[in-house]
Design a protein around this motif. Structure first.
Motif, PDB file in Angstrom:
ATOM      1  N   ALA A  37      33.256  55.625  37.621  1.00 31.12           N
ATOM      2  CA  ALA A  37      34.764  56.133  37.374  1.00 31.12           C
ATOM      3  C   ALA A  37      35.637  55.267  38.278  1.00 31.12           C
ATOM      4  O   ALA A  37      36.431  54.932  37.858  1.00 31.12           O
ATOM      5  N   LEU A  38      35.458  55.184  39.580  1.00 31.89           N
ATOM      6  CA  LEU A  38      36.235  54.266  40.333  1.00 31.89           C
ATOM      7  C   LEU A  38      36.313  52.729  39.816  1.00 31.89           C
ATOM      8  O   LEU A  38      37.559  52.237  39.799  1.00 31.89           O
ATOM      9  N   GLN A  39      35.202  52.358  39.533  1.00 36.13           N
ATOM     10  CA  GLN A  39      35.058  50.737  39.066  1.00 36.13           C
ATOM     11  C   GLN A  39      36.101  50.819  37.744  1.00 36.13           C
ATOM     12  O   GLN A  39      36.668  49.842  37.700  1.00 36.13           O
ATOM     13  N   MET A  40      35.965  51.777  36.718  1.00 39.45           N
ATOM     14  CA  MET A  40      36.434  51.446  35.610  1.00 39.45           C
ATOM     15  C   MET A  40      37.812  51.764  35.769  1.00 39.45           C
ATOM     16  O   MET A  40      38.994  50.755  35.247  1.00 39.45           O
ATOM     17  N   VAL A  41      38.425  52.354  36.731  1.00 41.89           N
ATOM     18  CA  VAL A  41      39.703  52.430  37.395  1.00 41.89           C
ATOM     19  C   VAL A  41      40.299  51.385  37.961  1.00 41.89           C
ATOM     20  O   VAL A  41      41.395  50.735  37.447  1.00 41.89           O
ATOM     21  N   ALA A  42      39.349  50.598  38.818  1.00 45.58           N
ATOM     22  CA  ALA A  42      39.641  49.391  39.304  1.00 45.58           C
ATOM     23  C   ALA A  42      39.938  48.360  38.619  1.00 45.58           C
ATOM     24  O   ALA A  42      40.752  47.589  38.400  1.00 45.58           O
ATOM     25  N   GLY A  43      38.824  48.402  37.451  1.00 47.98           N
ATOM     26  CA  GLY A  43      39.076  47.492  36.230  1.00 47.98           C
ATOM     27  C   GLY A  43      40.258  47.463  35.356  1.00 47.98           C
ATOM     28  O   GLY A  43      40.970  46.483  35.250  1.00 47.98           O
ATOM     29  N   PHE A  44      40.872  48.515  35.148  1.00 46.31           N
ATOM     30  CA  PHE A  44      42.205  48.806  34.375  1.00 46.31           C
ATOM     31  C   PHE A  44      43.037  48.194  35.281  1.00 46.31           C
ATOM     32  O   PHE A  44      44.098  47.698  34.934  1.00 46.31           O
ATOM     33  N   ALA A  45      43.295  48.803  36.526  1.00 46.44           N
ATOM     34  CA  ALA A  45      44.180  48.248  37.556  1.00 46.44           C
ATOM     35  C   ALA A  45      44.111  46.766  37.886  1.00 46.44           C
ATOM     36  O   ALA A  45      45.440  46.136  37.780  1.00 46.44           O
TER      37      ALA A  45
ATOM     38  N   ALA B 234      45.429  40.774  38.267  1.00 47.46           N
ATOM     39  CA  ALA B 234      44.141  40.431  38.927  1.00 47.46           C
ATOM     40  C   ALA B 234      44.678  39.710  40.245  1.00 47.46           C
ATOM     41  O   ALA B 234      44.460  38.626  40.684  1.00 47.46           O
ATOM     42  N   PRO B 235      45.451  40.617  41.268  1.00 46.76           N
ATOM     43  CA  PRO B 235      45.993  40.185  42.561  1.00 46.76           C
ATOM     44  C   PRO B 235      44.615  40.065  43.453  1.00 46.76           C
ATOM     45  O   PRO B 235      43.435  40.553  43.208  1.00 46.76           O
ATOM     46  N   ALA B 236      44.513  39.215  44.437  1.00 44.27           N
ATOM     47  CA  ALA B 236      43.457  39.027  45.248  1.00 44.27           C
ATOM     48  C   ALA B 236      42.857  40.322  45.989  1.00 44.27           C
ATOM     49  O   ALA B 236      41.818  40.402  45.757  1.00 44.27           O
ATOM     50  N   TRP B 237      43.560  41.274  46.518  1.00 40.71           N
ATOM     51  CA  TRP B 237      43.194  42.363  47.094  1.00 40.71           C
ATOM     52  C   TRP B 237      42.529  43.366  46.022  1.00 40.71           C
ATOM     53  O   TRP B 237      41.430  43.894  46.307  1.00 40.71           O
ATOM     54  N   MET B 238      42.965  43.258  44.651  1.00 39.72           N
ATOM     55  CA  MET B 238      42.341  44.068  43.750  1.00 39.72           C
ATOM     56  C   MET B 238      40.974  43.530  43.093  1.00 39.72           C
ATOM     57  O   MET B 238      40.005  44.195  42.835  1.00 39.72           O
TER      58      MET B 238
ATOM     59  N   THR C 188      38.481  44.424  46.030  1.00 35.62           N
ATOM     60  CA  THR C 188      38.146  45.778  45.849  1.00 35.62           C
ATOM     61  C   THR C 188      37.102  46.124  44.694  1.00 35.62           C
ATOM     62  O   THR C 188      36.126  46.987  44.562  1.00 35.62           O
ATOM     63  N   HIS C 189      37.482  45.242  43.378  1.00 37.10           N
ATOM     64  CA  HIS C 189      36.489  45.426  42.392  1.00 37.10           C
ATOM     65  C   HIS C 189      35.103  44.881  42.587  1.00 37.10           C
ATOM     66  O   HIS C 189      34.289  45.452  42.087  1.00 37.10           O
ATOM     67  N   LEU C 190      35.127  43.858  43.343  1.00 39.10           N
ATOM     68  CA  LEU C 190      33.664  43.317  43.742  1.00 39.10           C
ATOM     69  C   LEU C 190      33.030  44.311  44.671  1.00 39.10           C
ATOM     70  O   LEU C 190      31.782  44.369  44.562  1.00 39.10           O
ATOM     71  N   LEU C 191      33.847  44.891  45.740  1.00 40.18           N
ATOM     72  CA  LEU C 191      33.049  45.945  46.628  1.00 40.18           C
ATOM     73  C   LEU C 191      32.559  47.165  45.704  1.00 40.18           C
ATOM     74  O   LEU C 191      31.263  47.461  45.951  1.00 40.18           O
ATOM     75  N   LEU C 192      33.311  47.343  44.583  1.00 38.75           N
ATOM     76  CA  LEU C 192      32.832  48.757  43.990  1.00 38.75           C
ATOM     77  C   LEU C 192      31.711  48.051  42.982  1.00 38.75           C
ATOM     78  O   LEU C 192      30.664  48.915  42.691  1.00 38.75           O
ATOM     79  N   ALA C 193      31.720  46.855  42.540  1.00 41.48           N
ATOM     80  CA  ALA C 193      30.543  46.409  41.828  1.00 41.48           C
ATOM     81  C   ALA C 193      29.386  46.378  42.640  1.00 41.48           C
ATOM     82  O   ALA C 193      28.117  46.717  42.141  1.00 41.48           O
ATOM     83  N   CYS C 194      29.340  46.082  44.035  1.00 42.79           N
ATOM     84  CA  CYS C 194      28.163  46.122  44.891  1.00 42.79           C
ATOM     85  C   CYS C 194      27.685  47.338  44.978  1.00 42.79           C
ATOM     86  O   CYS C 194      26.418  47.795  45.107  1.00 42.79           O
TER      87      CYS C 194
END
Length: 326
Positions: free
Chosen positions: A270-278, A284-288, A291-297
């Motif tokens: 759920a967090l990853q889907m929210v991060a993906g939409f964001a 696609a800013p660097a900080w996002m 975050t997306h990569l960390l959640l993918a791991c």
């Protein structure tokens, strides 16, 4: 019932699980720092030299990009030293045939492969602002190897902590669907690596995401741009499958661990889907992206843990049909 593993009692034996868990956490940090190298365009900070940096062991008067790239090589090298120590300690404190030995050796092999893939990127010039389609392919392979490395380190840590070995044969549909789920998460990560590369090289178009998709399929668009749309489509499919997989495993392999890790997997998903939409909404800013990569791991590790506990849990027993003797 015979015990496969015995808890280590010696001081080196106590340190084996600590080293394994520490190596896992450290490699996640190395992965994130590798993403910083890509996002800052510092991949060519050491020129086209590998394993040397600009032709020397230690760069002189380095630029900022050189510092970033060289520091990534140092941290990656340290992960290799950790893996060597893990292998040595595993062989020192465990008996022949112990699964922690296999996990440690596999982890070391994947770290070596990780370095070789990174070296290929540098030597072929697939860094910085290169838009060569081969860069997308190598980036996907790099991510797949990274996920496999994290999985190997996780299993090594579990086995070093006394968890039972993983049995693959005779798992039926639970095994089939579990590994299908892992395959989807792996493919999703590979597609995400290509999309992240596309977002770096070809900034999302002004306007809505639809405008970006239209530009990605214009006559002048390249392969990396064409593939950028694959990741969000695969994300929807994978998310739906993982939700179903959690429900299926809770029914087929009921246990406290399966229940716990299915809920964890759903939460991270759920967090990853929210991060993906964001990520799409904020272009696609660097900080996002970090975050997306960390959640993918985290999603990958949660999927591995759910699969592990499901395949080491007892099968669910169903009552015999009426009229049939038990």
């Amino acid at each position: 019932m015979s015990r496969t593993l015995t808890a280590p009692r010696t001081l080196p034996g106590v340190w084996l699980p600590r080293l394994a868990w520490g190596a896992l956490a450290y490699n996640v940090l190395v992965i994130l720092w590798g993403a910083v190298v890509r996002l800052t365009g510092a991949g060519a900070g050491c020129g086209d030299h590998w394993p040397l940096c600009n032709g020397v062991v230690v760069p002189q008067n380095p630029t900022l990009h050189t510092v970033i790239e060289f520091s990534h090589r140092l941290t990656s090298g340290a992960s290799g030293l950790l893996a060597i120590a893990l292998v040595g300690l595993a062989f020192l404190v465990t008996r022949p045939g112990h699964p922690a030995r296999f996990g440690a050796v596999l982890s070391l092999g994947l770290i070596v492969l990780e370095g070789l893939v990174g070296g290929v990127q540098v030597l072929l010039g697939l860094t910085a602002q290169s838009t060569d389609p081969a860069r997308g392919f190598v980036q996907g392979i790099h991510l797949a190897n990274t996920f496999l490395l994290l999985g190997a380190l996780l299993l090594t840590a579990l086995w070093a902590s006394g968890a039972p070995r993983l049995r693959l044969r005779g798992q039926g549909l639970a095994g089939l669907w579990s590994f299908t789920g892992l395959g989807l998460v792996l493919a999703l990560g590979m597609a995400g690596a290509v999309t992240a590369l596309g977002d770096l090289l070809f900034l999302p178009a002004d306007g809505t995401p639809i405008d970006t998709v239209r530009r990605d399929f214009a006559a002048t668009a390249g392969v990396i741009e064409n593939l950028r749309v694959v990741h969000p489509m695969l994300a929807v499919l994978t998310a739906a499958f993982l939700v179903w997989l959690g429900l299926f495993l809770r029914r087929e392999r009921p246990s406290a661990q399966v229940n716990r890790w299915s809920v964890t997997l759903w939460g991270v998903l759920a967090l990853q889907m929210v991060a993906g939409f964001a990520n799409v909404a904020f272009k696609a800013p660097a900080w996002m992206q970090l975050t997306h990569l960390l959640l993918a791991c985290a999603l990958w590790l949660a999927a591995v843990l759910l699969t592990y506990h499901a395949l080491t849990a007892l099968r669910a027993t169903r009552p015999a049909p009426a009229g049939v003797a038990a």
